[in-house]
Motif scaffolding. Structure first.
Motif, PDB file in Angstrom:
ATOM      1  N   LEU A  35     -63.091 -92.581  23.671  1.00 39.76           N
ATOM      2  CA  LEU A  35     -63.392 -92.259  25.096  1.00 39.76           C
ATOM      3  C   LEU A  35     -64.314 -93.574  25.426  1.00 39.76           C
ATOM      4  O   LEU A  35     -64.346 -93.772  26.771  1.00 39.76           O
ATOM      5  CB  LEU A  35     -64.040 -90.926  25.302  1.00 39.76           C
ATOM      6  N   SER A  40     -59.681 -96.263  27.867  1.00 37.29           N
ATOM      7  CA  SER A  40     -59.864 -95.016  28.368  1.00 37.29           C
ATOM      8  C   SER A  40     -60.379 -94.835  29.412  1.00 37.29           C
ATOM      9  O   SER A  40     -60.025 -93.630  30.158  1.00 37.29           O
ATOM     10  CB  SER A  40     -60.771 -94.261  27.132  1.00 37.29           C
ATOM     11  N   GLN A  41     -60.911 -95.727  30.138  1.00 38.05           N
ATOM     12  CA  GLN A  41     -61.165 -95.392  31.525  1.00 38.05           C
ATOM     13  C   GLN A  41     -60.138 -96.056  32.626  1.00 38.05           C
ATOM     14  O   GLN A  41     -59.733 -97.092  32.340  1.00 38.05           O
ATOM     15  CB  GLN A  41     -62.703 -96.183  31.564  1.00 38.05           C
ATOM     16  N   SER A  46     -66.460 -99.198  30.425  1.00 31.17           N
ATOM     17  CA  SER A  46     -65.993 -98.290  29.636  1.00 31.17           C
ATOM     18  C   SER A  46     -67.069 -97.199  29.934  1.00 31.17           C
ATOM     19  O   SER A  46     -68.012 -97.210  30.566  1.00 31.17           O
ATOM     20  CB  SER A  46     -66.283 -98.876  28.379  1.00 31.17           C
ATOM     21  N   ALA A  47     -66.770 -95.786  29.392  1.00 30.03           N
ATOM     22  CA  ALA A  47     -67.484 -94.928  29.613  1.00 30.03           C
ATOM     23  C   ALA A  47     -68.938 -95.033  28.867  1.00 30.03           C
ATOM     24  O   ALA A  47     -69.014 -95.418  28.022  1.00 30.03           O
ATOM     25  CB  ALA A  47     -66.836 -93.524  29.177  1.00 30.03           C
ATOM     26  N   ASP A  51     -71.423 -89.615  28.830  1.00 31.49           N
ATOM     27  CA  ASP A  51     -70.132 -89.317  29.477  1.00 31.49           C
ATOM     28  C   ASP A  51     -69.161 -88.958  28.307  1.00 31.49           C
ATOM     29  O   ASP A  51     -68.349 -88.111  28.358  1.00 31.49           O
ATOM     30  CB  ASP A  51     -69.585 -90.103  30.524  1.00 31.49           C
ATOM     31  N   ALA A  52     -68.909 -89.825  27.310  1.00 30.84           N
ATOM     32  CA  ALA A  52     -67.873 -89.683  26.469  1.00 30.84           C
ATOM     33  C   ALA A  52     -68.228 -88.756  25.540  1.00 30.84           C
ATOM     34  O   ALA A  52     -67.282 -87.946  25.113  1.00 30.84           O
ATOM     35  CB  ALA A  52     -67.832 -91.203  25.695  1.00 30.84           C
ATOM     36  N   VAL A  68     -67.361 -85.941  34.530  1.00 29.26           N
ATOM     37  CA  VAL A  68     -66.601 -86.963  35.397  1.00 29.26           C
ATOM     38  C   VAL A  68     -65.221 -86.279  35.822  1.00 29.26           C
ATOM     39  O   VAL A  68     -64.828 -85.317  35.083  1.00 29.26           O
ATOM     40  CB  VAL A  68     -66.310 -88.416  34.785  1.00 29.26           C
ATOM     41  N   TYR A  73     -61.243 -90.413  36.599  1.00 29.58           N
ATOM     42  CA  TYR A  73     -62.010 -91.244  35.732  1.00 29.58           C
ATOM     43  C   TYR A  73     -61.478 -91.727  34.673  1.00 29.58           C
ATOM     44  O   TYR A  73     -61.436 -92.988  34.258  1.00 29.58           O
ATOM     45  CB  TYR A  73     -63.245 -90.236  35.240  1.00 29.58           C
ATOM     46  N   TRP A  74     -60.508 -91.043  33.956  1.00 31.13           N
ATOM     47  CA  TRP A  74     -59.970 -91.424  32.664  1.00 31.13           C
ATOM     48  C   TRP A  74     -58.695 -91.714  33.015  1.00 31.13           C
ATOM     49  O   TRP A  74     -57.879 -91.326  33.815  1.00 31.13           O
ATOM     50  CB  TRP A  74     -59.781 -90.234  31.866  1.00 31.13           C
ATOM     51  N   SER A  75     -58.213 -92.703  32.172  1.00 34.41           N
ATOM     52  CA  SER A  75     -56.642 -93.526  32.050  1.00 34.41           C
ATOM     53  C   SER A  75     -55.938 -92.479  31.601  1.00 34.41           C
ATOM     54  O   SER A  75     -56.301 -91.352  31.016  1.00 34.41           O
ATOM     55  CB  SER A  75     -56.676 -94.844  31.291  1.00 34.41           C
ATOM     56  N   GLY A  78     -56.907 -92.146  28.089  1.00 36.56           N
ATOM     57  CA  GLY A  78     -58.069 -91.332  27.939  1.00 36.56           C
ATOM     58  C   GLY A  78     -57.829 -89.697  28.135  1.00 36.56           C
ATOM     59  O   GLY A  78     -58.148 -88.960  27.131  1.00 36.56           O
TER      60      GLY A  78
END
Length: 451
Positions: A35, A40-41, A46-47, A51-52, A68, A73-75, A78
């Motif tokens: 993450l 992933s973001q 990057s996170a 947060d990750a 988040v 927030y995440w792709s 992710g």
């Protein structure tokens, strides 16, 4: 008696417990690393580590608390990582590893069997292989059926493309069956508060997953012959029905005229919303109304439901309905002045009394400590703090909206609660114990004054 056919060897019970703790920590570490990758973001960069880590713990421990927005927030990568962590956490890390081991090595070691036995709460190794196969089969069947129902509704009722509908169906089916409150919508499930074709499949998945795999397997085999059900199955079924109905009535009655939650809904939609939130407190974690707008009395009742949780050896958290039922019957037995505890026509082993009491005391201690710490490092009121702490410990995922605004130290406290809640406070305490003593003598007995 050979350990493969009899009860678990007592001298090896703590090792599998420690292995379980390490296995979950390892999966969380891998998830955190994935993450933190830029891919992933959804945006640039990057996170952060916190947060990750928080998201990985929440997913692996099938909770659903977030710092988040999962949807934005995440792709897609992710989000795939998150739902895979949920699936592994729901299966059970050791159960998942065992399946991979059997596929690759074509065999199952004694140590692996012991670890899986500790994870699925079975006492005999002869049950392990059957349970592993059952866990995988049940998960796949339920998730496929729920995903199909949701995908069809998203496509037909909301105009989503086929690919998007399938992804939404699969993600939410896995999340709901594994009792994890992750959603791919910013408002979670609030947009579907009046849609039974979305809410009811999600509820069905949460309820089935919350029964526990041993109960589901026994129901599949003896559904029409309740006399063959074990005490565990009987307690889970009865307690689940009672708590679902009681929770629905309680939540719906209090929120009926609340303009910020149920007040704006039609009568049938209010009942649906009350049932939905009652189900989700069992460890599901999705919300069809804003939890932060609910009446404090509603939150208090939900605290109790989240603390109890659902069935053991499944995807739910909490102290489990079996523990709660055992304690109730112990109280009734003491009030009536009886000497032995009887539940649904069967006597209860005295060791179970001690285990139930230990679980509740440990859970209460962990929750008190974490809640006090969060209160010390924030200025949030005690009601919302306790709600968030119980939601984390019960691996529920419901939130009044304070999680993201908490300082890192408070978020770390929630991380510990999710981790301990998923593995079970007694399992963690036993695994971390420096040694186990086997006393072969008894001291003189004396009775202190109780109550």
């Amino acid at each position: 008696m050979h350990p493969r056919h009899g009860h678990l060897p007592h001298v090896t019970r703590r090792r599998p417990g420690m292995l379980l703790l390490i296995a979950f920590a390892a999966v969380i570490a891998v998830g955190t690393g994935l993450l933190m990758l830029p891919v992933s973001q959804a945006g640039e960069g990057s996170a952060t580590l916190i947060d990750a880590l928080f998201t990985a713990v929440s997913a692996t421990c099938v909770t659903g608390l977030t710092v988040v927005d999962t949807a934005t927030y995440w792709s897609t990568f992710g989000q795939v990582v998150i739902i895979l962590l949920v699936q592994v956490g729901g299966f059970g890390v050791m159960t998942f590893a065992t399946v991979l081991g059997v596929v690759v090595l074509r065999r199952l070691s004694l140590r692996a069997e012991l670890a899986v036995a500790a994870e699925v709460k079975t006492t005999t190794l002869s049950d392990v292989r059957k349970l592993v196969v059952g866990v995988i089969s049940i998960s796949i069947v339920v998730e496929v059926l729920i995903a199909a129902a949701l995908a069809a509704r998203f496509a037909a009722g909301y105009g989503e493309s086929l690919g998007r509908s399938l992804w939404l169906g699969v993600f939410h089916a896995i999340a709901s069956f594994n009792n994890a409150g992750f959603a791919l919508f910013t408002d979670n499930a609030e947009s579907f508060v009046s849609d039974p074709l979305i809410c009811l499949p999600l509820c069905a998945a949460v309820i089935i997953g919350g029964l526990g795999f041993p109960v589901i397997m026994q129901l599949a085999r003896y559904a029409r012959t309740p006399r063959l059900w074990t005490m565990n199955t009987r307690i889970v079924i009865v307690a689940t029905l009672v708590l679902l109905i009681a929770g629905t009535i309680y939540i719906t009655a209090i929120e009926w005229n609340n303009p910020d939650t149920f007040g704006r809904l039609s009568g049938p939609s209010k009942i649906l919303a009350g049932f939905f939130q009652s189900v989700q407190t069992r460890s599901g974690g999705l919300n069809s109304v804003d939890i932060g707008d609910m009446h404090p009395a509603t939150l208090l009742g939900m605290d109790a439901l989240m603390f109890i949780g659902a069935g053991p050896a499944g995807t739910a958290g909490g102290i489990k309905v079996t523990t709660f039922a055992v304690l109730l019957f112990i109280v009734f037995t003491e009030i009536r002045g009886e000497h032995s505890v009887n539940i649904l026509g069967k006597g209860l082993a005295r060791s179970v009394n001690h285990q139930a009491t230990t679980v509740v005391v440990l859970a209460a201690t962990v929750l008190f400590t974490a809640s006090a710490f969060i209160l010390l490092v924030t200025d949030i009121d005690i009601g919302r703090t306790v709600f968030e702490a119980i939601s984390a410990f019960g691996t529920v995922g419901l939130s009044t909206g304070i999680t993201a605004s908490l300082p890192n130290s408070a978020q770390m406290a929630l991380i510990v609660l999710m981790y301990v809640g998923r593995l079970g406070p007694m399992a963690v305490a036993t695994a971390l114990a420096l040694r186990q003593r086997h006393i072969r003598y008894e001291l003189p007995k004396e009775r202190p004054i109780i109550g």
